[in-house]
Design an enzyme around this catalytic site. Structure first.
Site, PDB file in Angstrom:
ATOM      1  CG  ASP A  56      -0.156   1.322   6.273  1.00 13.01           C
ATOM      2  OD1 ASP A  56       0.923   0.709   6.101  1.00 13.01           O
ATOM      3  OD2 ASP A  56      -0.371   2.483   5.871  1.00 13.01           O
ATOM      4  CG  ASP A 114      -7.457   4.530   4.733  1.00 11.60           C
ATOM      5  OD1 ASP A 114      -8.707   4.447   4.800  1.00 11.60           O
ATOM      6  OD2 ASP A 114      -6.837   5.595   4.531  1.00 11.60           O
ATOM      7  CG  ASP A 143      -4.333   2.337   8.603  1.00  5.40           C
ATOM      8  OD1 ASP A 143      -4.584   1.506   7.691  1.00  5.40           O
ATOM      9  OD2 ASP A 143      -3.719   3.395   8.379  1.00  5.40           O
ATOM     10  CD  GLU A 168      -2.380   1.094   2.917  1.00  7.03           C
ATOM     11  OE1 GLU A 168      -2.332   0.011   3.545  1.00  7.03           O
ATOM     12  OE2 GLU A 168      -2.978   2.085   3.321  1.00  7.03           O
TER      13      GLU A 168
END
Ligand code: 0RA
Length: 638
Positions: free
Chosen positions: A502, A506, A504, A428
């Site tokens: 990641d 997103d 998180d 990403e």
């Protein structure tokens, strides 16, 4: 054509020692799969009684001690003396492999299917096995251990009931796990209730019942609508374009055929096929016959009606867009073929299913012209998209030919050419991509950074998907091509494709988008075990010279307990970009040290539903799903 079954009909084939020596040969494995298979083996026998017309009630109880009781109201296992063996039929059925009056092909049978090995195998693999038979107004009972009878059959009192009750305790010397999973059993029993309309199957869980008077968790599966109800169940959160599923049931040349189908407003095909109640995941002759008839019928109607002049022919792919169907055949001697023995091989089935489908669909379409129109209009949209997609694909191909077949500029490829040794990291963002590129072992690890989010393929057709830059890069890098006949697993350039995002919101969204893409358009990559999810650490915890990377909050807490009273520095990694290349290599990419999750599809129906709920249009089911699963997103099984 009723036959009286007694000891004469029972063929005896083999003893049980072999089963205890090599259990996996008979039930697939000795893990949870094999354990649950024991239950199916018994229930399959009860279902056979139902198919023969003698049983309509089956009940399965999980007892507190993880033993299982199955009760049915079938004929009851025969108890009379076998003329040659001079033993009661019941004892032969329970101690000899493949004994059962079930080799005469008079009736369809489920037992004899995938592992279809008979009740004797369950007996052999149980430390205790109690059987009761209710037959001819009498009760009979016997107890076994590890396949051997502990005493003669006891003839008990009178009874008005008829049927068989089996209570068994799986042998913990054989099985790695002995705890039954309610949901696993529920799924299979629900499926059986759909496939055998009207039969009542009850599943009761008596574990975790504190109060003796309480009944425990109970589910009753009974569907008068059979596979029509199955299709409605699959479409629960979808938008059908015709009101009621189309259905037919017919018998030809001793082959029983049932089909239910409906179209919904999306682009995927969702068809499940069964032979003798076994899910033929690899398809086979019944599926081939069905598909060919469906394409033919819809083309007949396309030509008869007034439709788009530019669309003269619907392809198989066109008529399968948005199709949801169940195809269930029951045949006397099913042949299971293919890699996983889940492909129906009987050649005669193709033509029979094809002609039955053609006739019955034509009949229905003649009577329901509005429905045909809706279906064909939808197929035409599919055909137009296919033509546009072909143009886009040809363009990509021509372009890549001009550009000397070059791989995407953003791909940092590895130097190894043996695909089985190669890994592709999908990363990403460009900054994490940079770290991964410097940290990797360039011999066998390739890096493809993605800019932002990829397109949600659940809401787009192939032509739009193929014009998306990020997805194009992904497809070219992987090398297999995409979509039905274009896809070739042999051309995969990497046998490990690792999604590295990641930790998180997103990141998890991007991961889901990528998984949806692979599930819908390259499912073979998942089935071959090529897709992985990287597990970067959540924290580093440093105390003096000790540096630890931890991957879960629990791990962090227990480590902090260990370092109590000492000075520690905790760093939380919110993104991959916060790690330098060496750290990224050490924690997440080094094959010697990393852990990765391999993506598997355990349950097709569940996976289909999760992806369409998570990525589709309907908001309410998604909200509900997220609410119910928020606490265990960690093990969101596909
Ligand atoms: C052998 C012969 C027959 C029935 C059964 C076994 C039988 C087994 C089980 C296991 C659970 N419930 C059952 N009900 C019946 C006679 C009928 C035949 O062989 O086709």
């Amino acid at each position: 054509m009723t036959k009286n079954y007694n000891a004469d009909n029972i063929q005896v084939l083999e003893g049980l020692d072999a089963v205890r020596k090599r259990p996996a040969m008979y039930i697939g494995s000795t893990d949870a799969y094999g354990l649950h298979h024991l239950v199916y083996e018994i229930v399959d026998n009860s279902i056979d009684e139902a198919l023969a017309g003698y049983c309509d009630n089956i009940s399965v109880i999980i007892h507190k001690d993880n033993s299982i009781e199955v009760v049915d109201n079938g004929r009851g296992i025969p108890v009379d003396m076998h003329p040659v063996y001079k033993k009661p039929a019941l004892e032969i059925v329970l101690t000899k492999l493949h004994a059962g009056g079930k080799f005469n092909n008079d009736t369809y049978k489920v037992s004899g299917g995938l592992h279809g090995v008979g009740v004797s195998v369950v007996n052999a693999l149980s430390k205790k096995f109690n059987v009761e038979v209710y037959r001819d107004n009498k009760k009979y009972a016997q107890t076994y251990s590890k396949g051997a009878p502990l005493a003669e059959i006891k003839t008990g009192g009178d009874t008005k009931n008829r049927g068989t009750k089996i209570h068994f305790w799986p042998d913990d010397e054989i099985f790695e796990v002995t705890e039954f999973n309610f949901d696993t059993l529920a799924k299979r029993l629900r499926e059986l209730a759909f496939l055998n309309a009207g039969i009542k199957i009850t599943l009761r869980d008596e574990r975790n019942v504190k109060d003796k008077t309480a009944k425990g968790t109970e589910h009753i599966f009974q569907f008068k609508g059979g596979i029509v109800s199955f299709v409605q169940y699959l479409n629960e959160n979808k938008t059908p374009i015709i009101k009621k599923p189309l259905f037919f049931h017919t018998t030809r040349d001793n082959i029983d055929i049932e089909v239910a189908l409906q179209y919904i407003d999306t682009y995927n095909e969702n068809v499940y096929t069964y032979a003798n109640n076994i899910n033929t995941k690899e398809g086979g002759t019944h599926l081939v016959g069905f598909r060919s008839a469906l394409t033919r019928v819809l083309n007949d109607y396309l030509k008869k009606g007034k439709y788009d002049k530019n669309v003269t022919q619907l392809s198989g792919d066109d008529v399968r867009e948005g199709l949801v169907a169940i195809i269930s055949v029951k045949i006397p001697e099913p042949q299971f073929e293919g890699q996983t023995k889940m492909k129906l091989g009987n050649g005669e089935v193709k033509g029979i299913v094809e002609s039955a489908t053609h006739e019955n669909l034509s009949l229905f379409f003649d009577e329901n012209p509005q429905d045909v129109k809706k279906i064909i209009d939808k197929c035409i949209l599919g055909a137009r998209a296919r033509i546009a997609a072909k143009k886009a694909r040809d363009l990509t191909r021509r372009k890549s030919a001009l550009e000397n077949d070059t791989l995407p500029g953003k791909l940092s490829d590895c130097s190894e050419r043996d695909a089985s040794k190669c890994e592709l990291y999908i990363v990403e963002g460009d900054s994490a991509g940079g770290s991964a590129k410097s940290g990797r072992d360039r011999l066998f690890q390739a890096i493809l950074p993605l800019r932002g989010k990829i397109l949600n393929v659940e809401k787009a057709r192939l032509d739009r998907i193929l014009s998306n830059e990020e997805i194009k890069n992904l497809i070219t890098a992987i090398g297999t091509g995409i979509g039905g006949e274009e896809f070739d697993i042999g051309k995969a350039r990497y046998h490990k494709i690792v999604i590295m995002t990641d930790a998180d919101v997103d990141g998890s969204h991007i991961r889901t988008l990528l998984l949806t893409f692979f599930f819908r358009y390259m499912p073979e990559l998942i089935r071959n075990g090529y897709i992985y999810i990287a597990q970067p650490p959540l924290y580093s915890i440093k105390s003096g010279k000790d540096l630890n990377y931890v991957y879960t909050d629990d791990e962090k807490d227990s480590l902090l307990k260990k370092y109590k009273d000492q000075k520690v520095t905790i760093q939380r990694y919110k993104g991959l970009g916060e790690m330098n290349p060496e750290q990224l290599w050490e924690t997440t990419m080094d094959p010697q040290k990393r852990t990765m999750l391999q993506v598997r599809i355990d349950d097709d129906i569940e996976a289909e539903s999760v992806f369409s709920v998570l990525m589709g249009d309907a908001v309410e089911p998604r909200r509900k799903f997220i609410e119910e699963n928020a606490h265990n997103v960690q093990n969101l099984d596909l």
